[in-house]
Design an enzyme around this catalytic site. Structure first.
Site, mmCIF file in Angstrom:
data_model
loop_
_atom_site.group_PDB
_atom_site.id
_atom_site.type_symbol
_atom_site.label_atom_id
_atom_site.label_comp_id
_atom_site.label_asym_id
_atom_site.label_seq_id
_atom_site.Cartn_x
_atom_site.Cartn_y
_atom_site.Cartn_z
ATOM 1 N N GLN A 242 -10.883 -1.505 -6.419
ATOM 2 C CA GLN A 242 -10.291 -0.320 -5.814
ATOM 3 C C GLN A 242 -10.743 0.949 -6.537
ATOM 4 O O GLN A 242 -11.033 1.972 -5.911
ATOM 5 C CB GLN A 242 -8.760 -0.422 -5.838
ATOM 6 C CG GLN A 242 -8.038 0.621 -5.014
ATOM 7 C CD GLN A 242 -8.165 0.370 -3.519
ATOM 8 O OE1 GLN A 242 -8.471 -0.730 -3.093
ATOM 9 N NE2 GLN A 242 -7.940 1.400 -2.721
ATOM 10 N N SER A 277 -2.962 0.921 -3.690
ATOM 11 C CA SER A 277 -3.343 0.377 -2.390
ATOM 12 C C SER A 277 -2.568 -0.890 -2.060
ATOM 13 O O SER A 277 -2.267 -1.706 -2.933
ATOM 14 C CB SER A 277 -4.846 0.066 -2.376
ATOM 15 O OG SER A 277 -5.201 -0.659 -1.216
ATOM 16 N N HIS A 279 -3.844 -3.233 -0.634
ATOM 17 C CA HIS A 279 -4.791 -4.311 -0.950
ATOM 18 C C HIS A 279 -4.570 -4.818 -2.379
ATOM 19 O O HIS A 279 -4.777 -6.002 -2.653
ATOM 20 C CB HIS A 279 -6.231 -3.826 -0.775
ATOM 21 C CG HIS A 279 -6.619 -3.608 0.658
ATOM 22 N ND1 HIS A 279 -6.925 -4.635 1.519
ATOM 23 C CD2 HIS A 279 -6.742 -2.466 1.382
ATOM 24 C CE1 HIS A 279 -7.236 -4.149 2.708
ATOM 25 N NE2 HIS A 279 -7.126 -2.823 2.649
ATOM 26 N N ASP A 286 -7.775 -6.010 6.099
ATOM 27 C CA ASP A 286 -8.648 -5.319 7.044
ATOM 28 C C ASP A 286 -9.330 -6.400 7.875
ATOM 29 O O ASP A 286 -9.895 -7.355 7.327
ATOM 30 C CB ASP A 286 -9.698 -4.484 6.316
ATOM 31 C CG ASP A 286 -9.082 -3.311 5.561
ATOM 32 O OD1 ASP A 286 -7.920 -2.963 5.858
ATOM 33 O OD2 ASP A 286 -9.759 -2.767 4.676
ATOM 34 N N GLU A 331 -6.088 3.816 10.730
ATOM 35 C CA GLU A 331 -6.870 2.633 10.357
ATOM 36 C C GLU A 331 -6.427 1.456 11.232
ATOM 37 O O GLU A 331 -5.631 0.618 10.809
ATOM 38 C CB GLU A 331 -6.675 2.297 8.870
ATOM 39 C CG GLU A 331 -7.241 3.346 7.933
ATOM 40 C CD GLU A 331 -7.226 2.896 6.477
ATOM 41 O OE1 GLU A 331 -6.691 1.808 6.172
ATOM 42 O OE2 GLU A 331 -7.771 3.643 5.637
ATOM 43 N N HIS A 334 -6.415 -2.072 9.722
ATOM 44 C CA HIS A 334 -5.596 -2.370 8.540
ATOM 45 C C HIS A 334 -4.207 -2.844 8.982
ATOM 46 O O HIS A 334 -3.442 -2.089 9.578
ATOM 47 C CB HIS A 334 -5.483 -1.102 7.678
ATOM 48 C CG HIS A 334 -4.688 -1.277 6.427
ATOM 49 N ND1 HIS A 334 -5.274 -1.380 5.174
ATOM 50 C CD2 HIS A 334 -3.349 -1.339 6.206
ATOM 51 C CE1 HIS A 334 -4.325 -1.496 4.250
ATOM 52 N NE2 HIS A 334 -3.141 -1.482 4.863
#
Length: 363
Positions: A242, A277, A279, A286, A331, A334
């Site tokens: 990241q 994030s 993530h 994603d 997004e 996402h």
């Protein structure tokens, strides 16, 4: 003769008792039918205005832990009382405009336009007629707004747009009961050194938090049965990955002439700083691609996700209409896991930040 009279008298008593019981049952049935009719179909979900029924909010403000075996739903409901209830209730009912809308002098599109209520602007709700026109009070005057443009959900405050200053960020709790629904963003970060246990998903080299991997696999397999392949593109990311992605984007903006602060703030609308994030939590995926035209290029896949992802605990996290709240560009690729709350969030039209705010939960 006396025995026959006694027997007849006894039968009369039994008949009277049965008759009374039948009458009582009939009365109860009428009451039940009247109650059901009055309750009607005017309950509303998704934060829309309805004046006819008061319902108890079924979503716990403590956001209970996910059931690891079954994804249960907790639908968002929001209802307003009748005008007669309002008169007896000292608490005013506030409604908010979902977008800029005309304020009219009477309940008709032919009526005089008295002004405009801006998106997020508030009025005092009084009643609703059979044609869905809401009688409201605005700036001390009685006027009318069509129900479609009102909600009882107070708009969330837009997020601030600071640079990526790690010293001012709040550290979120990733070990509590609400681990799967925590919010991380440029102002909230995971604890230093946090690395979730992960599992690979859908026979790919992408992974998610081990506790939610099975839900993505179930969604992936369900989509395959409909001829849709939701190929994982990017799942869990380490802090280092990241950081690399974020710094590259900051450098790109610096080369375009942005100051350091401007570059960091702009980059954070696309790629969040390391530790900030979803993530990094392992709770976001994603899917297929990160192409800005994802919804058009992969229309079938996107439409399937919009229709079914909530059934497996996932929501589209960053939408165009919520960008001023999330601080992130749209997004459509996402998708964030929020477990049992996915259906409620989807049906409500709220983003995750609004969902928390609506139920008075700090994030």
């Amino acid at each position: 003769m006396e025995k026959k009279v006694a027997k007849k008298s006894k039968n009369d008593i039994i008949i009277k008792i049965l008759t009374a019981a039948c009458i009582l049952c009939a009365v109860l049935l009428v009451v039940v039918l009247v109650f059901a009719f009055v309750g009607g179909d005017d309950n509303v979900t998704s934060g829309n205005v309805t004046p006819d029924t008061v319902v108890t909010d079924p979503v716990s403000t403590t956001l209970p832990i996910i059931d690891n075996n079954v994804l249960t739903t907790a639908p968002v409901t929001e209802a307003l009382p009748t005008s007669t209830t309002l008169a007896a209730n000292p608490n005013q009912i506030t409604a908010y405009a979902t977008e800029e809308v005309n304020i009219r002098s009477a309940p008709s599109t032919d009526a005089t336009i008295l002004g405009k209520l801006p998106a997020g602007g508030s009025v005092i709700f009084l009643s609703k007629d059979e044609n869905d026109w809401c009688k409201v009070m605005y700036d001390g005057e009685i006027c009318y707004i069509y129900r479609e443009y009102l909600t009882t959900v107070k708009p969330a405050e837009p997020v601030t747009q600071p640079g990526a200053d790690a010293t001012t960020r709040k550290t979120v709790n990733v070990t509590g009961d609400n681990w799967y629904i925590v919010i991380v963003d440029k102002n909230r970060q995971i604890p230093e050194g946090y690395v979730p246990a992960t599992e690979y998903i859908a026979d790919s080299d992408c992974s998610l938090d081990a506790r939610i991997a099975k839900y993505y696999d179930a969604m992936y397999n369900a989509a395959l049965e409909d001829g849709i392949e939701l190929t994982p593109y990017s799942g869990y990311r380490s802090y280092e990955t990241q950081e690399y992605n974020y710094n590259n984007l900051v450098d790109m903006y610096l080369e375009e002439g942005y100051t350091q602060e401007e570059a960091e703030a702009e980059a954070a609308t696309e790629i969040l700083p390391p530790g900030c994030s979803e993530h990094n939590l392992g709770l976001a995926i994603d899917i297929i691609s990160t192409d800005y035209d994802f919804a058009e290029i992969y229309e079938e896949e996107y439409n399937w996700l919009v229709e079914h992802a909530h059934e497996y605990g996932f929501i589209e996290r960053y939408t165009e209409d919520k960008q001023d709240i999330t601080g992130i560009i749209p997004e459509p690729w996402h998708w964030r896991f929020v477990g049992k709350h996915a259906t409620a969030i989807k049906n409500s039209g709220l983003c995750l930040e609004e969902y928390y705010q609506h139920y008075g939960v700090e994030y």
